[in-house]
Design a protein around this motif. Structure first.
Motif, short mmCIF file in Angstrom:
data_model
loop_
_atom_site.label_atom_id
_atom_site.label_comp_id
_atom_site.label_asym_id
_atom_site.label_seq_id
_atom_site.Cartn_x
_atom_site.Cartn_y
_atom_site.Cartn_z
N TYR A 42 0.85 -1.19 0.00
CA TYR A 42 0.00 0.00 0.00
C TYR A 42 0.89 1.24 0.00
CZ TYR A 42 -3.44 3.44 1.42
OH TYR A 42 -4.25 4.54 1.47
N HIS A 44 1.22 5.34 0.30
CA HIS A 44 0.59 6.56 0.80
C HIS A 44 1.53 7.73 0.51
CE1 HIS A 44 -1.72 9.33 3.17
NE2 HIS A 44 -0.63 9.64 3.85
N THR A 46 3.03 11.25 0.82
CA THR A 46 3.09 12.25 1.88
C THR A 46 3.53 13.63 1.38
OG1 THR A 46 5.34 11.57 2.44
CG2 THR A 46 3.55 10.52 3.66
N GLU A 71 -2.14 7.63 -6.00
CA GLU A 71 -2.36 6.51 -5.07
C GLU A 71 -3.36 5.52 -5.65
OE1 GLU A 71 -3.57 8.11 -1.31
OE2 GLU A 71 -1.54 8.74 -0.79
#
Length: 111
Positions: A42, A44, A46, A71
């Motif tokens: 996964y 993510h 930032t 994403e």
């Protein structure tokens, strides 16, 4: 990762990936489950920044739009990235997709 049950995070490994191109930079945290490659890593995002003569930093709304779209491409469509029999290379294919999305965003401003 904060919205996910603790059992999903047990034994997961977390890595940070940084992509840079010209005046752009993308930083993402990657969660690799102990169930890899059955459960896809996964990503993510930032940080996404781009500086250019005509544009300074990416504003919050542009960051949200770019990071969400990238994403989705990397996380939701992960299974579509891997040719049959290459399951162990899923993370590599996801990173390659992340690079392509970042390049497109750098060129056009839209993932």
């Amino acid at each position: 990762t904060e919205d996910r049950p603790a059992w999903e995070l047990a034994a997961a490994r977390f890595f940070q990936i940084t992509l840079q191109r010209d005046q752009g930079r993308l930083v993402a945290v990657v969660e690799v489950s102990s169930e890899y490659p059955v459960r896809a890593p996964y990503f993510h995002i930032t940080q996404v920044t781009r500086t250019a003569p005509k544009a300074a930093q990416v504003d919050a709304q542009a960051f949200e739009a770019a990071s969400t779209a990238i994403e989705q491409e990397v996380n939701i469509y992960a299974c579509e990235l891997v040719p049959k029999g290459d399951d162990a290379l899923l993370l590599s294919y996801q990173i390659a997709k992340l690079q392509v999305c970042f390049d497109v965003w750098m060129e056009t401003g839209a993932p």
